[in-house]
Design a protein around this motif. Structure first.
Motif, PDB file in Angstrom:
ATOM      1  N   GLY A 211       0.763  -1.242   0.000  1.00 35.68           N
ATOM      2  CA  GLY A 211       0.000   0.000   0.000  1.00 35.68           C
ATOM      3  C   GLY A 211       0.786   1.280   0.000  1.00 35.68           C
ATOM      4  O   GLY A 211       0.218   2.371   0.135  1.00 35.68           O
ATOM      5  N   SER A 212       2.116   1.207  -0.158  1.00 45.52           N
ATOM      6  CA  SER A 212       2.921   2.429  -0.162  1.00 45.52           C
ATOM      7  C   SER A 212       2.674   3.240  -1.423  1.00 45.52           C
ATOM      8  O   SER A 212       2.145   2.743  -2.416  1.00 45.52           O
ATOM      9  CB  SER A 212       4.416   2.092  -0.069  1.00 45.52           C
ATOM     10  N   THR A 213       3.108   4.492  -1.388  1.00 46.88           N
ATOM     11  CA  THR A 213       3.129   5.315  -2.593  1.00 46.88           C
ATOM     12  C   THR A 213       4.394   5.003  -3.386  1.00 46.88           C
ATOM     13  O   THR A 213       5.285   4.290  -2.901  1.00 46.88           O
ATOM     14  CB  THR A 213       3.140   6.813  -2.227  1.00 46.88           C
ATOM     15  N   ALA A 214       4.505   5.572  -4.576  1.00 48.34           N
ATOM     16  CA  ALA A 214       5.715   5.385  -5.390  1.00 48.34           C
ATOM     17  C   ALA A 214       6.936   5.956  -4.672  1.00 48.34           C
ATOM     18  O   ALA A 214       8.012   5.345  -4.667  1.00 48.34           O
ATOM     19  CB  ALA A 214       5.537   6.048  -6.750  1.00 48.34           C
ATOM     20  N   ILE A 404       8.238   2.494   9.460  1.00 49.76           N
ATOM     21  CA  ILE A 404       7.996   2.206   8.035  1.00 49.76           C
ATOM     22  C   ILE A 404       6.633   1.533   7.854  1.00 49.76           C
ATOM     23  O   ILE A 404       5.863   1.889   6.952  1.00 49.76           O
ATOM     24  CB  ILE A 404       9.146   1.344   7.457  1.00 49.76           C
ATOM     25  N   GLN A 405       6.303   0.575   8.728  1.00 43.06           N
ATOM     26  CA  GLN A 405       5.008  -0.108   8.645  1.00 43.06           C
ATOM     27  C   GLN A 405       3.843   0.880   8.767  1.00 43.06           C
ATOM     28  O   GLN A 405       2.860   0.787   8.025  1.00 43.06           O
ATOM     29  CB  GLN A 405       4.885  -1.169   9.750  1.00 43.06           C
ATOM     30  N   ASN A 406       3.966   1.841   9.685  1.00 44.14           N
ATOM     31  CA  ASN A 406       2.886   2.822   9.887  1.00 44.14           C
ATOM     32  C   ASN A 406       2.714   3.729   8.676  1.00 44.14           C
ATOM     33  O   ASN A 406       1.583   4.060   8.292  1.00 44.14           O
ATOM     34  CB  ASN A 406       3.164   3.674  11.133  1.00 44.14           C
ATOM     35  N   GLU A 407       3.832   4.130   8.075  1.00 38.44           N
ATOM     36  CA  GLU A 407       3.754   4.994   6.883  1.00 38.44           C
ATOM     37  C   GLU A 407       3.056   4.259   5.731  1.00 38.44           C
ATOM     38  O   GLU A 407       2.224   4.834   5.022  1.00 38.44           O
ATOM     39  CB  GLU A 407       5.165   5.432   6.460  1.00 38.44           C
ATOM     40  N   ILE A 408       3.397   2.985   5.559  1.00 39.45           N
ATOM     41  CA  ILE A 408       2.765   2.191   4.498  1.00 39.45           C
ATOM     42  C   ILE A 408       1.272   2.020   4.790  1.00 39.45           C
ATOM     43  O   ILE A 408       0.424   2.196   3.895  1.00 39.45           O
ATOM     44  CB  ILE A 408       3.452   0.813   4.369  1.00 39.45           C
ATOM     45  N   TYR A 413      -4.456   3.046   3.532  1.00 39.09           N
ATOM     46  CA  TYR A 413      -5.776   3.481   3.995  1.00 39.09           C
ATOM     47  C   TYR A 413      -6.294   4.645   3.134  1.00 39.09           C
ATOM     48  O   TYR A 413      -7.453   4.640   2.689  1.00 39.09           O
ATOM     49  CB  TYR A 413      -5.693   3.904   5.464  1.00 39.09           C
ATOM     50  N   ARG A 414      -5.433   5.621   2.880  1.00 34.83           N
ATOM     51  CA  ARG A 414      -5.844   6.779   2.064  1.00 34.83           C
ATOM     52  C   ARG A 414      -6.226   6.335   0.652  1.00 34.83           C
ATOM     53  O   ARG A 414      -7.219   6.807   0.085  1.00 34.83           O
ATOM     54  CB  ARG A 414      -4.712   7.809   1.999  1.00 34.83           C
ATOM     55  N   TYR A 415      -5.446   5.423   0.078  1.00 36.71           N
ATOM     56  CA  TYR A 415      -5.695   4.947  -1.292  1.00 36.71           C
ATOM     57  C   TYR A 415      -7.048   4.246  -1.374  1.00 36.71           C
ATOM     58  O   TYR A 415      -7.851   4.515  -2.279  1.00 36.71           O
ATOM     59  CB  TYR A 415      -4.565   3.993  -1.699  1.00 36.71           C
ATOM     60  N   GLN A 416      -7.312   3.350  -0.408  1.00 33.82           N
ATOM     61  CA  GLN A 416      -8.584   2.618  -0.415  1.00 33.82           C
ATOM     62  C   GLN A 416      -9.768   3.560  -0.192  1.00 33.82           C
ATOM     63  O   GLN A 416     -10.825   3.407  -0.797  1.00 33.82           O
ATOM     64  CB  GLN A 416      -8.562   1.525   0.652  1.00 33.82           C
ATOM     65  N   LYS A 417      -9.576   4.546   0.675  1.00 32.33           N
ATOM     66  CA  LYS A 417     -10.633   5.527   0.940  1.00 32.33           C
ATOM     67  C   LYS A 417     -10.987   6.303  -0.332  1.00 32.33           C
ATOM     68  O   LYS A 417     -12.156   6.554  -0.621  1.00 32.33           O
ATOM     69  CB  LYS A 417     -10.152   6.490   2.031  1.00 32.33           C
ATOM     70  N   ASP A 418      -9.948   6.644  -1.105  1.00 31.73           N
ATOM     71  CA  ASP A 418     -10.171   7.387  -2.362  1.00 31.73           C
ATOM     72  C   ASP A 418     -10.956   6.548  -3.364  1.00 31.73           C
ATOM     73  O   ASP A 418     -11.788   7.078  -4.113  1.00 31.73           O
ATOM     74  CB  ASP A 418      -8.827   7.795  -2.979  1.00 31.73           C
TER      75      ASP A 418
END
Length: 514
Positions: A211-214, A404-408, A413-418
């Motif tokens: 789920g991380s960003t690029a 690192i786990q929390n950032e991912i 979460y933001r991606y799925q919400k979008d």
């Protein structure tokens, strides 16, 4: 009415127009933004790999022969979950998982069957294996010796990247420091015995799948890479030699230009990281990478749309300068890929290579106002993360404290919400939905595979020299305890037909489980 702000998936704002750029270095020159070779694909195309492995070694062997007959130029082995976490197929923890997401390998016997009829000196093999990487590599070495191969000419890659397992994927066994020791044991052994083998493929792929960003994928992967270099140097390995055997494994998602910018920025950043750690040989400063198209971007709804997604992603990887590429099957959101889907995925690469013209010149998007600016911005944002990780004492500490786990997790979460709000369109999922559905052939692995593997294990243990097995496993335990390099002892255990689970258990007893 205020114009809607456009951003990449990492939140970098996209301007309406770009009209400036900077002077560019040449391909093949430090810091390698434009590619690690002067002629890139004009000289040699990327290696076309298809990730494959399922059921038994016999069944996977058939698929490998099929892929080689269709023009695949490198093999990429998927192992089942029990193999990945050090359990034999007959272990209670293996129930329901044997042969499901990859091939079951319990001993050297299975490895012999997996590559039957395949000359290991003529193919390059990538193995996606981490916690048990030393054991699977030892099996591959033992088989190569049985084939009479020159080990100095054997080439391929083991993933061997345990840090991203703690951060994103979960197939770890031992505590981080013990795992790092096993990894550096492999580095040290291969530097002498397998000089052409890539001893680690530092993986951003699974960080992105989690789920991380690029930008996060790039930053966390390079931070892990830095940690591995430092660990190798602490063992006395020369960065100018060792870093040449380090490779990377990146994801390629749907945002076409951001992905290309990510790959270009990755080369530039790695050149700076290796240089700052003392690398002076250009070969040790070059970032070489394999790419796989984004598994998490594939949809179970309207699965044929995935062919377009994979093509888009594969094209971005090629324009970004990948050295090796795997294209996903269009049906992988439903099951393991069918033979038909695997063929379409391979043909996608071949059409890009031989029909599109994108391989005719090096870094064809160089000088694009947008691509150059985006490369700079992706790099700038990634350095910010690396500075935070450095301040925490490096990747191991950042993972142990959960940063690192929390950032991912927050990005996922933001991606799925979008998607659920409709702010991000996924064709066939939240827009242009088709209620009819599509009936497709689905590839399933039968649960009876576990019974087959269990019978093979029973026969193996009845036929092998069990006294010799005890001797070699005791020697491995002593090596783990006294700090000597474990690889020669793992190889001796493999040669005696000790099972993967038996070898992993010896190390569990010495190191504990995490």
């Amino acid at each position: 009415m205020q114009e809607k702000k456009m951003t990449t998936t990492s939140g970098i704002e996209i301007r309406e127009v770009y009209s400036e750029t900077k002077n560019l270095e040449q391909p093949g020159e430090f810091p390698f933004t434009r590619g690690i070779q002067k002629d890139m694909y004009r000289g040699k195309l990327w290696t076309m790999r298809q990730y494959a492995g399922f059921s038994t070694a016999e069944e996977s062997n058939k698929r490998y022969h099929y892929l080689l007959s269709q023009g695949t130029t490198g093999l990429s082995v998927a192992f089942d979950l029990p193999t990945q976490i050090g359990y034999d197929s007959d272990h209670v923890m293996a129930e329901g998982e044997v042969g499901k997401v990859g091939v079951a390998i319990d001993s050297l016997k299975d490895m012999e069957m997996l590559f039957q009829g395949i000359d290991l000196q003529k193919v390059t093999t990538s193995m996606t294996i981490n916690a048990t990487a030393p054991i699977l590599l030892a099996m591959y070495i033992s088989l190569a010796k049985k084939q009479g191969a020159d080990l100095s000419q054997i080439s391929g890659t083991i993933q061997n990247d345990i840090l991203k397992e703690y951060a994103a994927r979960g197939t770890y066994i031992y505590p981080p420091k013990a795992s790092m020791r096993l990894i550096t044991d492999v580095f040290e052994y291969c530097s002498k015995e397998l000089p052409k083998w890539n001893t680690i493929s530092i993986s951003g792929y699974h960080i992105r799948e989690a789920g991380s960003t690029a930008v996060q994928e790039l930053a966390f992967t390079l931070a892990n890479g830095k940690a591995y270099l430092q660990a190798a140097m602490s063992k006395g390995l020369d960065i100018n030699i060792f870093a040449k055997r380090v490779s990377f494994f990146f994801n390629c998602h749907n945002n076409f230009f951001e992905e290309i910018a990510k790959f270009r920025a990755a080369r530039r950043m790695w050149a700076e990281i290796t240089k700052s750690l003392g690398a002076t040989d250009p070969g040790a400063q070059k970032l070489r990478f394999h790419t796989q198209t984004g598994g998490s971007t594939l949809t179970a709804q309207q699965p044929l749309n995935n062919i377009i997604r994979v093509t888009n992603q594969a094209m971005a990887a090629v324009l970004g300068g990948t050295q090796s590429l795997h294209t996903n099957g269009y049906d992988e959101a439903l099951s393991l890929p069918t033979e038909a889907a695997a063929k379409v995925a391979l043909r996608t690469q071949q059409i890009i290579a031989f029909e599109s013209g994108v391989s005719d010149t090096v870094d064809p998007l160089a000088g694009s106002y947008f691509v150059e600016s985006l490369t700079d911005e992706v790099e700038r944002e990634a350095w910010k993360y690396i500075q935070i990780i450095d301040a925490k004492g490096g990747s191991v500490n950042a993972i142990e404290e959960g940063y690192i786990q929390n950032e991912i997790a927050n990005s996922a979460y933001r991606y799925q919400k979008d998607i659920e709000s409709g702010d991000r369109t996924v064709v066939g999922v939240n827009k242009y939905v088709d209620s009819k559905g599509l009936t497709m052939e689905v590839f399933r692995v039968d649960d009876s595979i576990r019974d087959l593997q269990t019978k093979k294990l029973e026969i193996l243990k009845a036929e092998r020299n069990n006294e010799q097995v005890k001797i070699v496993l005791d020697a491995l335990a002593l090596s783990a305890k006294n700090g000597s390099n474990t690889m020669p002892f793992i190889l001796a255990a493999v040669d005696a037909y000790s099972t993967l689970g038996e070898i992993a258990d010896v190390l569990r007893n010495e190191f504990g489980e995490y």
